[in-house]
Design a protein around this motif. Sequence first.
Motif, PDB file in Angstrom:
ATOM      1  N   ALA A   1       0.772  -1.326   0.152  1.00  0.00           N
ATOM      2  CA  ALA A   1       0.039  -0.014  -0.199  1.00  0.00           C
ATOM      3  C   ALA A   1       1.040   0.975   0.104  1.00  0.00           C
ATOM      4  CB  ALA A   1      -1.132  -0.270   1.322  1.00  0.00           C
ATOM      5  N   ALA A   2       1.956   1.376   0.820  1.00  0.00           N
ATOM      6  CA  ALA A   2       2.705   2.891   1.206  1.00  0.00           C
ATOM      7  C   ALA A   2       3.561   2.647  -0.505  1.00  0.00           C
ATOM      8  CB  ALA A   2       3.901   2.868   1.832  1.00  0.00           C
ATOM      9  N   ALA A   3       4.019   1.492  -0.585  1.00  0.00           N
ATOM     10  CA  ALA A   3       4.418   1.575  -1.986  1.00  0.00           C
ATOM     11  C   ALA A   3       3.712   2.252  -3.417  1.00  0.00           C
ATOM     12  CB  ALA A   3       4.953   0.335  -2.891  1.00  0.00           C
ATOM     13  N   TRP A   4       2.369   2.016  -4.003  1.00  0.00           N
ATOM     14  CA  TRP A   4       1.045   2.557  -4.718  1.00  0.00           C
ATOM     15  C   TRP A   4       1.624   3.708  -4.520  1.00  0.00           C
ATOM     16  CZ3 TRP A   4      -3.431   4.612  -3.795  1.00  0.00           C
ATOM     17  CH2 TRP A   4      -3.821   4.849  -4.884  1.00  0.00           C
ATOM     18  N   SER A   5       1.107   3.588  -2.488  1.00  0.00           N
ATOM     19  CA  SER A   5       0.188   5.625  -2.787  1.00  0.00           C
ATOM     20  C   SER A   5       1.695   6.871  -2.855  1.00  0.00           C
ATOM     21  CB  SER A   5       0.535   6.171  -1.210  1.00  0.00           C
ATOM     22  OG  SER A   5       1.059   4.866  -0.430  1.00  0.00           O
ATOM     23  N   THR A   6       3.055   5.698  -2.580  1.00  0.00           N
ATOM     24  CA  THR A   6       4.502   6.718  -3.205  1.00  0.00           C
ATOM     25  C   THR A   6       4.941   6.979  -4.462  1.00  0.00           C
ATOM     26  OG1 THR A   6       5.592   5.602  -0.801  1.00  0.00           O
ATOM     27  CG2 THR A   6       6.640   7.134  -1.698  1.00  0.00           C
ATOM     28  N   ALA A   7       4.275   5.452  -5.755  1.00  0.00           N
ATOM     29  CA  ALA A   7       4.626   6.061  -6.512  1.00  0.00           C
ATOM     30  C   ALA A   7       3.223   6.752  -6.854  1.00  0.00           C
ATOM     31  CB  ALA A   7       4.462   4.599  -7.179  1.00  0.00           C
TER      32      ALA A   7
ATOM     33  N   LEU B   1      11.309   1.042  -8.529  1.00  0.00           N
ATOM     34  CA  LEU B   1       9.942   0.873  -8.731  1.00  0.00           C
ATOM     35  C   LEU B   1       9.394   2.076  -8.340  1.00  0.00           C
ATOM     36  CD1 LEU B   1       8.829  -3.375  -8.634  1.00  0.00           C
ATOM     37  CD2 LEU B   1       9.096  -2.212 -10.456  1.00  0.00           C
ATOM     38  N   VAL B   2       8.821   2.651  -7.304  1.00  0.00           N
ATOM     39  CA  VAL B   2       9.005   3.810  -6.555  1.00  0.00           C
ATOM     40  C   VAL B   2       9.351   4.987  -7.178  1.00  0.00           C
ATOM     41  CG1 VAL B   2       8.276   5.454  -4.955  1.00  0.00           C
ATOM     42  CG2 VAL B   2       7.716   2.912  -4.105  1.00  0.00           C
TER      43      VAL B   2
ATOM     44  N   TRP C   1       5.253  10.204  -6.126  1.00  0.00           N
ATOM     45  CA  TRP C   1       6.201  10.585  -6.857  1.00  0.00           C
ATOM     46  C   TRP C   1       6.021  11.115  -8.389  1.00  0.00           C
ATOM     47  CZ3 TRP C   1      11.266  11.687  -7.337  1.00  0.00           C
ATOM     48  CH2 TRP C   1      11.986  11.322  -8.182  1.00  0.00           C
ATOM     49  N   THR C   2       4.814  10.027  -9.748  1.00  0.00           N
ATOM     50  CA  THR C   2       4.764  10.700  -9.934  1.00  0.00           C
ATOM     51  C   THR C   2       4.151  11.676 -10.899  1.00  0.00           C
ATOM     52  OG1 THR C   2       4.182   7.610 -10.423  1.00  0.00           O
ATOM     53  CG2 THR C   2       3.394   9.919 -12.648  1.00  0.00           C
ATOM     54  N   LEU C   3       3.125  11.992  -9.924  1.00  0.00           N
ATOM     55  CA  LEU C   3       2.038  13.355  -9.790  1.00  0.00           C
ATOM     56  C   LEU C   3       2.973  14.794  -9.282  1.00  0.00           C
ATOM     57  CD1 LEU C   3      -1.181  12.399  -7.400  1.00  0.00           C
ATOM     58  CD2 LEU C   3      -1.000  13.513  -9.994  1.00  0.00           C
ATOM     59  N   SER C   4       3.902  14.538  -8.732  1.00  0.00           N
ATOM     60  CA  SER C   4       5.211  15.892  -8.473  1.00  0.00           C
ATOM     61  C   SER C   4       6.076  15.837  -9.543  1.00  0.00           C
ATOM     62  CB  SER C   4       6.399  14.971  -7.427  1.00  0.00           C
ATOM     63  OG  SER C   4       5.507  15.361  -6.042  1.00  0.00           O
ATOM     64  N   LEU C   5       6.110  14.524 -10.279  1.00  0.00           N
ATOM     65  CA  LEU C   5       7.100  15.370 -11.644  1.00  0.00           C
ATOM     66  C   LEU C   5       6.605  15.403 -12.934  1.00  0.00           C
ATOM     67  CD1 LEU C   5       8.894  11.596 -11.969  1.00  0.00           C
ATOM     68  CD2 LEU C   5      10.039  13.753 -10.988  1.00  0.00           C
TER      69      LEU C   5
ATOM     70  N   ALA D   1       7.932   7.266 -14.710  1.00  0.00           N
ATOM     71  CA  ALA D   1       6.916   8.193 -13.995  1.00  0.00           C
ATOM     72  C   ALA D   1       6.358   9.022 -14.817  1.00  0.00           C
ATOM     73  CB  ALA D   1       7.584   8.150 -13.076  1.00  0.00           C
ATOM     74  N   VAL D   2       7.910   9.832 -15.709  1.00  0.00           N
ATOM     75  CA  VAL D   2       7.299  11.316 -16.641  1.00  0.00           C
ATOM     76  C   VAL D   2       6.383  10.457 -17.659  1.00  0.00           C
ATOM     77  CG1 VAL D   2       9.441  12.648 -15.783  1.00  0.00           C
ATOM     78  CG2 VAL D   2       9.334  10.521 -17.794  1.00  0.00           C
TER      79      VAL D   2
END
Length: 382
Positions: free
Chosen positions: A97-103, A223-224, A106-110, A229-230
């Motif tokens: 769950a933490a991996a998905w939310s952090t990914a 992966l995170v 990260w993606t939204l931040s970029l 992710a861009v």
Amino acid sequence: MASTTALAAAPGRTPPRRRAGDLLVLGVEAALLAAAVLVGALLNARGAGLHADAAPLYATWRPHVGWGSPAALAVAVAVVGWGARWARTARWGVLLAAAWSTAVAWTLSLALVDGWTAGLTRRLTPQAEYLHEVPGVTDIPAMLAGFAGRIVDFQPDAWSTHTAGHPPGALLIFVWLDRIGLGGGAAAALACVLVGATVAVSVPVTLRALGAPDAARAVLPFLVLLPGAVWVGASADGIFAAVVAAGLALLAVRGRVAALAGGVLLGFALYLSYGFLLVGVLALAVVTLRRTQRRGALLAAAVGVAAVIAIFSAVGFHWWVGYHLVVERYYQGWAADRPYAYWVWANLAALLLSAGPVLGPALRRVLSGARSPWPGLRAALP
């Protein structure tokens, strides 16, 4: 002084020979990337028609910051500083769950480095994108039946670039989103991010199911913070990757029902991108590495793939026809003057940029048998 043997036995330490091998591979990666950038710049300067200002990527070199930059830095610092350590000890469900939310973060931040509008809501609305075609799809079976007839360019009803360049499943995803009330650029972009981030869950689930729990935990920080992710935020590539990763994960876990579902997803992936035919190699590898029910899983997955192919064929779209037509469409555009010889090898540099420098050392370790998570894998290789 500690001996090499003692060093190799020490937990958390990389033996010198393995470290040297990793450094050598990283050097090869750096040389490949430098060559792709330099040769691309020279070809662009000579007007060779690469149509990629920042070769080997289809991009324009424009460093800048935005209000997503501090968030991206904060996520990166947190993952690098504590993520790897926490990934070794956290409860499995909490970790995923933490991996998905952090990914997602990260993606939204970029994406938000470019701002909400330019970074997300308008990414999927240009004429070349799928959303341009969604309003015209009023009858899905009719669209599928006539899809191939609109692939070739220079006709009044030719599909836009991205729609023509992919099988109809890619367009179908955004039509379905529109049908359930998630139409428009913002909803489509967020769907790409939220679904695409599930790759950070599917891959470790696959590794754990195949008997590599330590590798499943170790891979999570990479992966995170995936450089690719861009493209997840925001393009359909995020959804494509998620479908393939989930399909492979379902092949890896126990149960023929899961394998059947995995086959359905992988079969649908064939209608997202013609290149996903190569995913068949990964699927066979996953089935081979299963510890039980290999034949049953393979049969169930094959049934799932065949069912998807049968449905698309029954409504009038034949994959192999679309593939030949998209090759024709490709050479109607930039491919007519793009130097093919450059992209044959420079695409490897583009892959390296999207996957990150960990790609080379990871492949080296698997192929050499070093720290292989699967006993006997090295002996099984030719």
